[in-house]
Design a protein around this motif. Sequence first.
Motif, PDB file in Angstrom:
ATOM      1  N   GLY A 130       0.797  -1.220   0.000  1.00 27.27           N
ATOM      2  CA  GLY A 130       0.000   0.000   0.000  1.00 27.27           C
ATOM      3  C   GLY A 130       0.827   1.266   0.000  1.00 27.27           C
ATOM      4  N   GLY A 131       2.141   1.150   0.016  1.00 26.06           N
ATOM      5  CA  GLY A 131       3.012   2.321  -0.003  1.00 26.06           C
ATOM      6  C   GLY A 131       3.409   2.824   1.367  1.00 26.06           C
ATOM      7  N   GLY A 132       2.984   2.151   2.439  1.00 21.01           N
ATOM      8  CA  GLY A 132       3.367   2.561   3.781  1.00 21.01           C
ATOM      9  C   GLY A 132       4.795   2.180   4.098  1.00 21.01           C
ATOM     10  N   ILE A 133       5.544   3.084   4.737  1.00 17.89           N
ATOM     11  CA  ILE A 133       6.946   2.824   5.064  1.00 17.89           C
ATOM     12  C   ILE A 133       7.035   1.855   6.234  1.00 17.89           C
ATOM     13  N   THR A 134       7.711   0.737   6.017  1.00 17.30           N
ATOM     14  CA  THR A 134       7.912  -0.262   7.068  1.00 17.30           C
ATOM     15  C   THR A 134       9.369  -0.340   7.514  1.00 17.30           C
ATOM     16  N   GLY A 135      10.268   0.288   6.781  1.00 20.71           N
ATOM     17  CA  GLY A 135      11.685   0.241   7.119  1.00 20.71           C
ATOM     18  C   GLY A 135      12.483   1.128   6.193  1.00 20.71           C
ATOM     19  N   VAL A 136      13.783   1.129   6.371  1.00 17.35           N
ATOM     20  CA  VAL A 136      14.681   1.843   5.454  1.00 17.35           C
ATOM     21  C   VAL A 136      15.932   1.002   5.240  1.00 17.35           C
ATOM     22  N   HIS A 137      16.572   1.248   4.116  1.00 17.22           N
ATOM     23  CA  HIS A 137      17.871   0.650   3.811  1.00 17.22           C
ATOM     24  C   HIS A 137      18.886   1.775   3.759  1.00 17.22           C
ATOM     25  N   ARG A 138      20.044   1.551   4.396  1.00 20.05           N
ATOM     26  CA  ARG A 138      21.096   2.564   4.434  1.00 20.05           C
ATOM     27  C   ARG A 138      22.341   2.052   3.719  1.00 20.05           C
ATOM     28  N   THR A 139      22.889   2.880   2.846  1.00 18.07           N
ATOM     29  CA  THR A 139      24.192   2.605   2.244  1.00 18.07           C
ATOM     30  C   THR A 139      25.109   3.745   2.661  1.00 18.07           C
ATOM     31  N   TRP A 140      26.011   3.459   3.602  1.00 17.00           N
ATOM     32  CA  TRP A 140      26.936   4.507   4.048  1.00 17.00           C
ATOM     33  C   TRP A 140      28.006   4.735   2.989  1.00 17.00           C
ATOM     34  N   LEU A 141      28.359   6.000   2.794  1.00 20.49           N
ATOM     35  CA  LEU A 141      29.210   6.397   1.675  1.00 20.49           C
ATOM     36  C   LEU A 141      30.526   7.005   2.141  1.00 20.49           C
ATOM     37  N   ASP A 142      31.542   6.789   1.338  1.00 21.14           N
ATOM     38  CA  ASP A 142      32.803   7.491   1.529  1.00 21.14           C
ATOM     39  C   ASP A 142      32.569   8.984   1.279  1.00 21.14           C
ATOM     40  N   PRO A 143      33.191   9.868   2.040  1.00 27.76           N
ATOM     41  CA  PRO A 143      32.975  11.309   1.844  1.00 27.76           C
ATOM     42  C   PRO A 143      33.281  11.806   0.438  1.00 27.76           C
ATOM     43  N   SER A 144      34.043  11.045  -0.340  1.00 25.32           N
ATOM     44  CA  SER A 144      34.292  11.438  -1.733  1.00 25.32           C
ATOM     45  C   SER A 144      33.082  11.181  -2.611  1.00 25.32           C
ATOM     46  N   GLY A 145      32.172  10.306  -2.155  1.00 22.05           N
ATOM     47  CA  GLY A 145      31.010   9.940  -2.952  1.00 22.05           C
ATOM     48  C   GLY A 145      31.308   8.916  -4.025  1.00 22.05           C
ATOM     49  N   ARG A 146      32.550   8.455  -4.129  1.00 18.50           N
ATOM     50  CA  ARG A 146      32.931   7.551  -5.209  1.00 18.50           C
ATOM     51  C   ARG A 146      32.828   6.080  -4.834  1.00 18.50           C
ATOM     52  N   LYS A 167      31.460   3.127  -1.372  1.00 19.13           N
ATOM     53  CA  LYS A 167      30.841   2.955  -0.068  1.00 19.13           C
ATOM     54  C   LYS A 167      31.855   3.303   1.013  1.00 19.13           C
ATOM     55  N   ALA A 168      31.354   3.604   2.204  1.00 17.24           N
ATOM     56  CA  ALA A 168      32.233   3.967   3.318  1.00 17.24           C
ATOM     57  C   ALA A 168      33.145   2.799   3.690  1.00 17.24           C
ATOM     58  N   PRO A 169      34.358   3.082   4.130  1.00 16.46           N
ATOM     59  CA  PRO A 169      35.310   2.020   4.517  1.00 16.46           C
ATOM     60  C   PRO A 169      35.007   1.487   5.917  1.00 16.46           C
ATOM     61  N   ILE A 170      33.868   0.855   6.064  1.00 15.43           N
ATOM     62  CA  ILE A 170      33.435   0.307   7.344  1.00 15.43           C
ATOM     63  C   ILE A 170      33.054  -1.157   7.139  1.00 15.43           C
ATOM     64  N   ALA A 171      32.867  -1.866   8.239  1.00 18.57           N
ATOM     65  CA  ALA A 171      32.678  -3.314   8.160  1.00 18.57           C
ATOM     66  C   ALA A 171      31.414  -3.709   7.405  1.00 18.57           C
ATOM     67  N   SER A 172      30.318  -3.013   7.640  1.00 16.89           N
ATOM     68  CA  SER A 172      29.054  -3.351   6.967  1.00 16.89           C
ATOM     69  C   SER A 172      28.408  -2.074   6.446  1.00 16.89           C
ATOM     70  N   PRO A 173      28.816  -1.623   5.257  1.00 19.62           N
ATOM     71  CA  PRO A 173      28.321  -0.340   4.734  1.00 19.62           C
ATOM     72  C   PRO A 173      26.873  -0.369   4.270  1.00 19.62           C
ATOM     73  N   ARG A 174      26.246  -1.557   4.262  1.00 22.27           N
ATOM     74  CA  ARG A 174      24.832  -1.641   3.902  1.00 22.27           C
ATOM     75  C   ARG A 174      24.072  -2.320   5.027  1.00 22.27           C
ATOM     76  N   ARG A 175      23.022  -1.673   5.495  1.00 21.69           N
ATOM     77  CA  ARG A 175      22.174  -2.253   6.523  1.00 21.69           C
ATOM     78  C   ARG A 175      20.736  -1.787   6.308  1.00 21.69           C
ATOM     79  N   ALA A 176      19.809  -2.659   6.676  1.00 26.71           N
ATOM     80  CA  ALA A 176      18.392  -2.305   6.637  1.00 26.71           C
ATOM     81  C   ALA A 176      17.831  -2.406   8.042  1.00 26.71           C
ATOM     82  N   MET A 177      16.776  -1.643   8.314  1.00 30.06           N
ATOM     83  CA  MET A 177      16.103  -1.752   9.600  1.00 30.06           C
ATOM     84  C   MET A 177      14.605  -1.596   9.403  1.00 30.06           C
ATOM     85  N   GLY A 178      13.840  -2.103  10.360  1.00 29.36           N
ATOM     86  CA  GLY A 178      12.393  -2.060  10.271  1.00 29.36           C
ATOM     87  C   GLY A 178      11.821  -3.421   9.949  1.00 29.36           C
ATOM     88  N   HIS A 179      10.598  -3.441   9.480  1.00 29.40           N
ATOM     89  CA  HIS A 179       9.930  -4.671   9.061  1.00 29.40           C
ATOM     90  C   HIS A 179      10.169  -4.854   7.559  1.00 29.40           C
TER      91      HIS A 179
END
Length: 351
Positions: free
Chosen positions: A186-202, A204-216
């Motif tokens: 129905g278009g209701g927001i149940t969660g979000v997905h995050r992709t952390w980025l390197d400050p250059s934008g070129r 993903k961020a140099p971290i252990a898990s640069p992609r994570r989702a949360m919510g249902h």
Amino acid sequence: MPSHAADLARRLARNAEAVCRHYLSNGRREGRYWLVGDVANTKGRSLFVRLSGPDHGRGAAGKWTDAESGQHGDLLDLIALNRGFDRLRDTLEEARRFLALPQDSLAPRQDRLRAPRGSPESARRLYAMSRSIAGTLAQTYLQSRGIVAVPDGDPLRFHPRCHYRPDEHSPTETWPALIAAVTDLGGGITGVHRTWLDPSGRDKAPIASPRRAMGHLLGHGVRFGMAADVIAAGEGIETMLSLRMILPTLPMVAALSANHLAALLLPPTLRRLYVARDTDPAGDSATASLCTRAEAAGIEPFVLSPCLDDFNDDLRYRGIEWLRASVRRQLAPPDVARFLALVREGMSTGA
């Protein structure tokens, strides 16, 4: 917002200047506003908090906006960002401490248990505090992946300082992030997905898990357009955005993982399903499972197969013209004319 949270937000708003002096001590009052650099209490004038006004609606006390980052919200949002909380429960406890209120002695026992991190409410707040990707590092990142067109209205946003914690025992860090809304049918927001980025934008961020989702997440996904009779589904956001470069009007959904792709809920009006597979054992299994479910529901399944690992790799290393020709051979004949855009048309649609 739950009623107890709304009540705390109102109480904070009635003491807005005291809240600002405590959490934003490097700022100062100017007229009806408190001015400071940002939610982290940096010196400056970018963020302004309204100190007086009605309890709700236009001009309400406690509402704040950061003119530089585009962040905005109420004083609960401000406390959460200032303290690095990603659970609503922690934010409410902090607000009660500030207001010198007792813990709710009537709260049911389960409310006192450790609340799950990354609730749908937290996801909705993060999405609301993010902004359009146009002209941001998120747009730079997608362009570096060959995705040069992102139509207005897509569920993608940018947060300049999104909280990241490697584990529950580590301090919170902040990185710029691409934020994608996960929604139900129905278009209701149940969660979000995050992709952390390197400050250059070129990259993903140099971290252990640069992609994570949360919510249902189970059954839901990041939706690009609302499906009627035809839809394309796949695992990754970049996979589906790559296909959108050549199929800009075909509704699509990114389920975010192989397991979630297999469990994706299908619209009742659907008549034809394209599954964009990733070429690995998990992708093959998810594709087979979803196709079996589609057939049982009277939906005609088609499998779209990349040449390399996924369609973003095809786009980046083979080029958009090659990708268009490859996908064209895999579409049902009626959908070639209906959805397949000329390369030039596909690349001219964007923010």
